[in-house]
Design a protein around this motif. Structure first.
Motif, mmCIF file in Angstrom:
data_model
loop_
_atom_site.group_PDB
_atom_site.id
_atom_site.type_symbol
_atom_site.label_atom_id
_atom_site.label_comp_id
_atom_site.label_asym_id
_atom_site.label_seq_id
_atom_site.Cartn_x
_atom_site.Cartn_y
_atom_site.Cartn_z
ATOM 1 N N ASP A 132 0.805 -1.219 0.000
ATOM 2 C CA ASP A 132 0.000 0.000 0.000
ATOM 3 C C ASP A 132 0.842 1.275 0.000
ATOM 4 O O ASP A 132 0.513 2.236 -0.667
ATOM 5 N N ALA A 133 1.907 1.301 0.740
ATOM 6 C CA ALA A 133 2.707 2.516 0.880
ATOM 7 C C ALA A 133 3.351 2.907 -0.447
ATOM 8 O O ALA A 133 3.555 4.079 -0.705
ATOM 9 N N ARG A 134 3.700 1.922 -1.262
ATOM 10 C CA ARG A 134 4.401 2.225 -2.498
ATOM 11 C C ARG A 134 3.471 2.253 -3.706
ATOM 12 O O ARG A 134 3.909 2.496 -4.821
ATOM 13 N N ARG A 135 2.189 2.009 -3.485
ATOM 14 C CA ARG A 135 1.225 1.957 -4.590
ATOM 15 C C ARG A 135 1.036 3.361 -5.180
ATOM 16 O O ARG A 135 0.912 4.344 -4.457
ATOM 17 N N LEU A 136 0.982 3.428 -6.484
ATOM 18 C CA LEU A 136 0.783 4.695 -7.175
ATOM 19 C C LEU A 136 -0.675 5.148 -7.027
ATOM 20 O O LEU A 136 -1.569 4.359 -6.748
ATOM 21 N N VAL A 137 -0.903 6.433 -7.257
ATOM 22 C CA VAL A 137 -2.239 7.008 -7.107
ATOM 23 C C VAL A 137 -3.231 6.329 -8.040
ATOM 24 O O VAL A 137 -4.336 5.971 -7.626
ATOM 25 N N VAL A 141 -6.730 4.486 -7.043
ATOM 26 C CA VAL A 141 -8.006 4.884 -7.632
ATOM 27 C C VAL A 141 -8.674 3.676 -8.296
ATOM 28 O O VAL A 141 -9.891 3.474 -8.172
ATOM 29 N N LEU A 142 -7.896 2.855 -8.983
ATOM 30 C CA LEU A 142 -8.441 1.655 -9.623
ATOM 31 C C LEU A 142 -9.051 0.713 -8.585
ATOM 32 O O LEU A 142 -10.185 0.242 -8.752
ATOM 33 N N VAL A 143 -8.324 0.449 -7.517
ATOM 34 C CA VAL A 143 -8.825 -0.452 -6.470
ATOM 35 C C VAL A 143 -10.102 0.117 -5.841
ATOM 36 O O VAL A 143 -11.099 -0.595 -5.672
ATOM 37 N N GLU A 144 -10.079 1.414 -5.511
ATOM 38 C CA GLU A 144 -11.259 2.035 -4.898
ATOM 39 C C GLU A 144 -12.443 2.054 -5.865
ATOM 40 O O GLU A 144 -13.580 1.817 -5.482
ATOM 41 N N GLY A 145 -12.164 2.343 -7.152
ATOM 42 C CA GLY A 145 -13.225 2.355 -8.161
ATOM 43 C C GLY A 145 -13.873 0.989 -8.322
ATOM 44 O O GLY A 145 -15.109 0.873 -8.411
ATOM 45 N N VAL A 146 -13.070 -0.060 -8.343
ATOM 46 C CA VAL A 146 -13.607 -1.419 -8.467
ATOM 47 C C VAL A 146 -14.415 -1.776 -7.215
ATOM 48 O O VAL A 146 -15.484 -2.389 -7.301
ATOM 49 N N THR A 147 -13.947 -1.364 -6.058
ATOM 50 C CA THR A 147 -14.674 -1.637 -4.806
ATOM 51 C C THR A 147 -16.033 -0.929 -4.815
ATOM 52 O O THR A 147 -17.062 -1.530 -4.473
ATOM 53 N N ILE A 148 -16.040 0.329 -5.217
ATOM 54 C CA ILE A 148 -17.304 1.082 -5.257
ATOM 55 C C ILE A 148 -18.254 0.461 -6.276
ATOM 56 O O ILE A 148 -19.448 0.274 -6.001
#
Length: 193
Positions: A132-137, A141-148
Motif C-alpha cells: 500500500d505505501a508504495r502503490r501509485l495514485v 483509484v483503480l482499487v477504490e473504483g472497483v470496490t465502489i
C-alpha cells in the motif's frame, strides 16, 4: 380504517363484498379503439381494469364478487363471453407481471454476480504485489473504483429484490383474484320498471 373502507361496499348475505360496475351497455366494458372487432377479441376498458384492481387492493383479502349493472341484462351467451373475457384479460395481466418479475429476478442475480466478481477483483487488486505505501495514485483509484462498483452492483441487486419484487408479487395476486372472481349481472333499477 379497514372497516371504514369495507363499509363503502355492498355485501352479500354470505359476507362477500360486492364490487359494482355500472355501464349502460356492454360495449362500455371494452376499449373502443377497434370498433369492428368482436367482444372476444377486444381488451377490457383500461379504466374498468384499473378500477377493479384498485377495489381489490382496497378490500384486501376479503372475498368478493363483481356485479355488473347494465340497462338490460345481456343474453346468457353474452354474459358467459364477458365472464370469459374478464378471466382471460386478468390471466394475461398476471402472465405479464410474472414475466416482468422473472426478468427482474434475472437482472438482480446478474447484478449480484457482477458485484461479487468485482468485490473479489477489488480484494485481489488490493492484496497484489505492490504494498500500500508504495502503490501509485492510479492504482489506488483503480482499487477504490472497483470496490465502489462492486458495492453499487450488489446494492442494485438487493434494492431490486427489496423494493420491486414484493409489489410485483402483489400485482400477480390481485390479477389472479380478479380472474377467479364470480361475475354477476343485473339490470339498472330505473330501467327494470
Amino acid at each position: 380504517m379497514k372497516k371504514d373502507i369495507l363499509e363503502r361496499y355492498d355485501r352479500l348475505n354470505d359476507g362477500r363484498v360486492v364490487i359494482d360496475v355500472y355501464a349502460s351497455k356492454v360495449e362500455e366494458l371494452y376499449e373502443d379503439f377497434d370498433k369492428q372487432a368482436p367482444f372476444h377479441r377486444k381488451d377490457l376498458d383500461e379504466e374498468l381494469a384499473a378500477y377493479l384492481v384498485d377495489c381489490v387492493r382496497e378490500i384486501g383479502r376479503v372475498d368478493f364478487i363483481i356485479r355488473i349493472t347494465l340497462d338490460a341484462i345481456p343474453s346468457t351467451e353474452l354474459q358467459e363471453r364477458i365472464r370469459n373475457n374478464l378471466w382471460r384479460f386478468f390471466l394475461y395481466q398476471r402472465e405479464l407481471e410474472s414475466a416482468s418479475m422473472q426478468r427482474l429476478l434475472r437482472k438482480s442475480l446478474l447484478f449480484l454476480m457482477a458485484g461479487m466478481v468485482l468485490l473479489f477483483l477489488s480484494l485481489w487488486l488490493s492484496a497484489s504485489v505492490i504494498p500500500d505505501a508504495r502503490r501509485l495514485v492510479y492504482e489506488r483509484v483503480l482499487v477504490e473504483g472497483v470496490t465502489i462498483a462492486a458495492w453499487v452492483s450488489i446494492w442494485e441487486s438487493l434494492s431490486n429484490l427489496m423494493f420491486s419484487w414484493w409489489p410485483a408479487r402483489q400485482r400477480i395476486g390481485l390479477n389472479s383474484r380478479i380472474a377467479s372472481a364470480e361475475v354477476r349481472f343485473q339490470s339498472h333499477p330505473e330501467v327494470r320498471r
